[in-house]
Design a protein around this motif. Structure first.
Motif, PDB file in Angstrom:
ATOM      1  N   LYS A  14      -5.855   0.854  -9.475  1.00 36.63           N
ATOM      2  CA  LYS A  14      -6.600  -0.236  -8.848  1.00 36.63           C
ATOM      3  C   LYS A  14      -6.776  -1.416  -9.807  1.00 36.63           C
ATOM      4  O   LYS A  14      -6.711  -2.581  -9.403  1.00 36.63           O
ATOM      5  N   ALA A  18      -5.233  -5.175  -9.237  1.00 33.93           N
ATOM      6  CA  ALA A  18      -6.298  -6.080  -8.793  1.00 33.93           C
ATOM      7  C   ALA A  18      -5.822  -7.534  -8.804  1.00 33.93           C
ATOM      8  O   ALA A  18      -5.311  -8.020  -9.823  1.00 33.93           O
ATOM      9  N   ASN A  63     -12.261  -9.002  -6.259  1.00 29.18           N
ATOM     10  CA  ASN A  63     -11.469  -7.806  -5.970  1.00 29.18           C
ATOM     11  C   ASN A  63     -12.016  -7.053  -4.765  1.00 29.18           C
ATOM     12  O   ASN A  63     -11.256  -6.537  -3.940  1.00 29.18           O
ATOM     13  N   LYS A  64     -13.341  -7.016  -4.641  1.00 34.06           N
ATOM     14  CA  LYS A  64     -13.957  -6.341  -3.492  1.00 34.06           C
ATOM     15  C   LYS A  64     -13.586  -7.047  -2.191  1.00 34.06           C
ATOM     16  O   LYS A  64     -13.146  -6.411  -1.214  1.00 34.06           O
ATOM     17  N   ASN A  67      -9.858  -6.814  -1.096  1.00 36.18           N
ATOM     18  CA  ASN A  67      -9.412  -5.519  -0.599  1.00 36.18           C
ATOM     19  C   ASN A  67      -9.970  -5.168   0.782  1.00 36.18           C
ATOM     20  O   ASN A  67      -9.696  -4.078   1.287  1.00 36.18           O
ATOM     21  N   SER A  69     -10.327  -5.335   4.860  1.00 36.54           N
ATOM     22  CA  SER A  69      -9.382  -5.532   5.975  1.00 36.54           C
ATOM     23  C   SER A  69      -9.584  -6.928   6.556  1.00 36.54           C
ATOM     24  O   SER A  69     -10.619  -7.571   6.347  1.00 36.54           O
ATOM     25  N   ASP A 159     -14.141  -0.861  -5.969  1.00 33.10           N
ATOM     26  CA  ASP A 159     -13.363  -2.103  -6.068  1.00 33.10           C
ATOM     27  C   ASP A 159     -14.011  -3.100  -7.018  1.00 33.10           C
ATOM     28  O   ASP A 159     -13.320  -3.829  -7.744  1.00 33.10           O
TER      29      ASP A 159
END
Length: 515
Positions: A14, A18, A63-64, A67, A69, A159
């Motif tokens: 991850k 990132a 990054n959160k 990621n 949807s 994340d």
């Protein structure tokens, strides 16, 4: 992926994938020549103050959100923060054109609210609610459930942790011979992300977590074996002022962090000066934690001097209010043990001060407070410049004792340093029932009036001292005229005010100069 199934190799993947460099930058790793020469090891500083938001928090927030949807992005995100995390979320949302709601306490300084608004632009709505972070956080969680927003945690999320871990990738790519890395801990996301990456690539590297002694939530969690809330948290290092460490950061820190060390506010001020001297960067108090930890750890481990070590610290943020620098400047020498504050009793007679200075042997006096008192002796408040730290202070105290001068070391006395130094000489002999209390006082419009209204007119206020350092909370020193028979009722009453307080009636600084 839920946190309980995120393995160390998965964190590695991850971190490597990132997409933080869409918005963040690969920050400099600066050598600190003056500090390195002074302590005999090579010290390197990772400059996260160079991020657009002046803090590492941008990495995790971006990054959160990246990621999520597309459906979650379309619904929008929400968070609660009064500081660096809010700015990171705001800039990330703006860059990705995701609607974000950021809940902040009403007490948040305008400079921080304006910064969030500037970074977020039209993509961010700011909700000012409540007098504390807890109220703002609860409101954000409620809105997330009601509106379907995705909550962006400041640290307790894989994340977010992986985003912060990209710092470790840059460190390892640039300098693979590091022996020790010192990392600030608040909620634990930064330390967790860096540690889980470095320990997999270089298992023998030592990871030291550094906490403020006013918010040592990792240390408490390690003692209890699980995240455990602190009873109270100091706010000088507001970037790490967290009551309880996150569950996932704690799991990783427990496994990959080798040692935890705490430092004082004075040591943070000294480290801030060290950083400025070597880099001309002005770190916020939390940003200076790693350097303060480096100095303290090396002082506590003299055997480390047998070999020159390669040591890195993370300057994790530089969002400091300009007026806070006044406090930092005042306390830096104390934190470096280059200044001491002592109370001394000298005869109330001509030439006594000259004789006192002669005993000091030409050492520089940084502060001297005194007022005439109609008695045979006088109490003086003295700041003293030290060239050789604690050893020299002990020599001074021994010399005073040899000359029959009573003394008391106030160098670690917060009431003396925060308040009494500005009030020396104000005695009221008729106040035989005076009681002294210090309060942690919230900084918001109407706080003083609320305090006085709650207190009522039952007890006379005999002393009041407050100094603004432009933080979320201030320190107030207050005297009251209270008879012994009324103490139980008085204590019950001030407890209802709702502010943290301490009875300072036996504090030696008060006994020397004000009682």
């Amino acid at each position: 992926m839920s946190s309980d199934t995120t393995s160390a190799p998965e964190y590695l993947r991850k971190i490597l994938l990132a997409p933080v460099y869409d918005v963040a930058r690969n920050t400099d790793l600066n050598f600190m020549p003056s500090l390195s020469e002074r302590i005999g090891h090579d010290i390197w500083l990772k400059r996260e103050d160079q991020q657009p938001v002046k803090s590492f928090k941008l990495r995790g927030a971006y990054n959160k959100i990246a990621n999520l949807s597309e459906q979650a992005k379309n619904r929008g995100v929400i968070t609660a923060s009064a500081g660096n995390h809010a700015q990171g979320v705001a800039l990330s949302a703006n860059r990705m054109q995701v609607k974000a709601t950021i809940c902040m306490p009403e007490t948040t300084p305008d400079i921080k609210v304006d910064a969030v608004r500037s970074f977020g632009g039209d993509w961010v709505d700011i909700v000012l609610i409540g007098k504390s972070f807890d109220v703002a956080s609860q409101h954000a969680q409620q809105l997330a459930q009601e509106q379907g927003y995705t909550y962006v945690p400041p640290f307790d999320d894989p994340d977010v942790i992986a985003g912060q871990g990209t710092i470790a990738k840059e460190l390892f790519d640039e300098k693979r011979d590091l022996d020790i890395v010192f990392i600030a801990v608040g909620g634990g996301g930064l330390a967790a992300g860096i540690a889980v990456y470095l320990k997999q690539l270089k298992p023998n590297i030592k990871i030291v977590a550094v906490e403020s002694d006013e918010s040592a939530c990792l240390q408490k969690a390690l003692t209890h074996g699980e995240p455990t809330p602190l009873d109270k948290v100091g706010i000088f290092a507001d970037g790490v002022a967290v009551k309880i460490i996150g569950k996932e950061p704690f799991r990783l820190c427990q496994q990959y962090v080798d040692e935890v060390i705490t430092v004082t506010s004075d040591e943070l001020c000294a480290a801030t000066k060290d950083i400025f001297d070597d880099t001309r960067a002005i770190a916020e108090p939390a940003g200076a934690l790693s350097v303060a930890g480096i100095k303290k750890w090396l002082a506590n481990n003299p055997e480390a001097s047998q070999n020159k070590l390669q040591i890195a610290g993370i300057l994790c943020g530089a969002n400091i209010n300009f007026h806070t620098l006044r406090y930092v400047s005042e306390r830096a020498e104390l934190g470096e043990k280059k200044e001491a504050i002592i109370a001394a009793t000298i005869p109330e007679e001509k030439g006594a001060f000259r004789k006192f200075c002669e005993i000091l042997g030409g050492r520089a006096i940084t502060e001297f407070n005194y007022r005439y008192a109609p008695s045979s002796s006088a109490h003086i408040y003295v700041g003293l410049k030290l060239r050789r730290g604690e050893d020299e202070l002990q020599e001074v105290l021994a010399e005073l004792k040899q000359n029959n001068i009573d003394w008391f070391d106030l160098s670690d006395n917060e009431v003396a340093k925060q308040h009494v130094r500005y009030m020396v000489g104000g005695r009221a002999p008729e106040l035989t029932n005076e009681r002294l209390f210090s309060f942690d006082f919230p900084e918001y419009p109407g706080a003083l009036l609320s305090f006085l209204q709650t207190l009522g007119e039952r007890w006379n206020i005999t002393l009041f001292h407050y100094r603004n350092h432009s933080a979320a909370s201030g320190m107030v020193l207050t005297g009251f005229d209270v008879k012994d028979s009324d103490m139980a009722e008085f204590t019950s009453h001030i407890t209802k005010i709702g502010y943290q307080f301490r009875d300072e009636s036996e504090n030696p600084a008060y006994q020397f100069f004000l009682k």
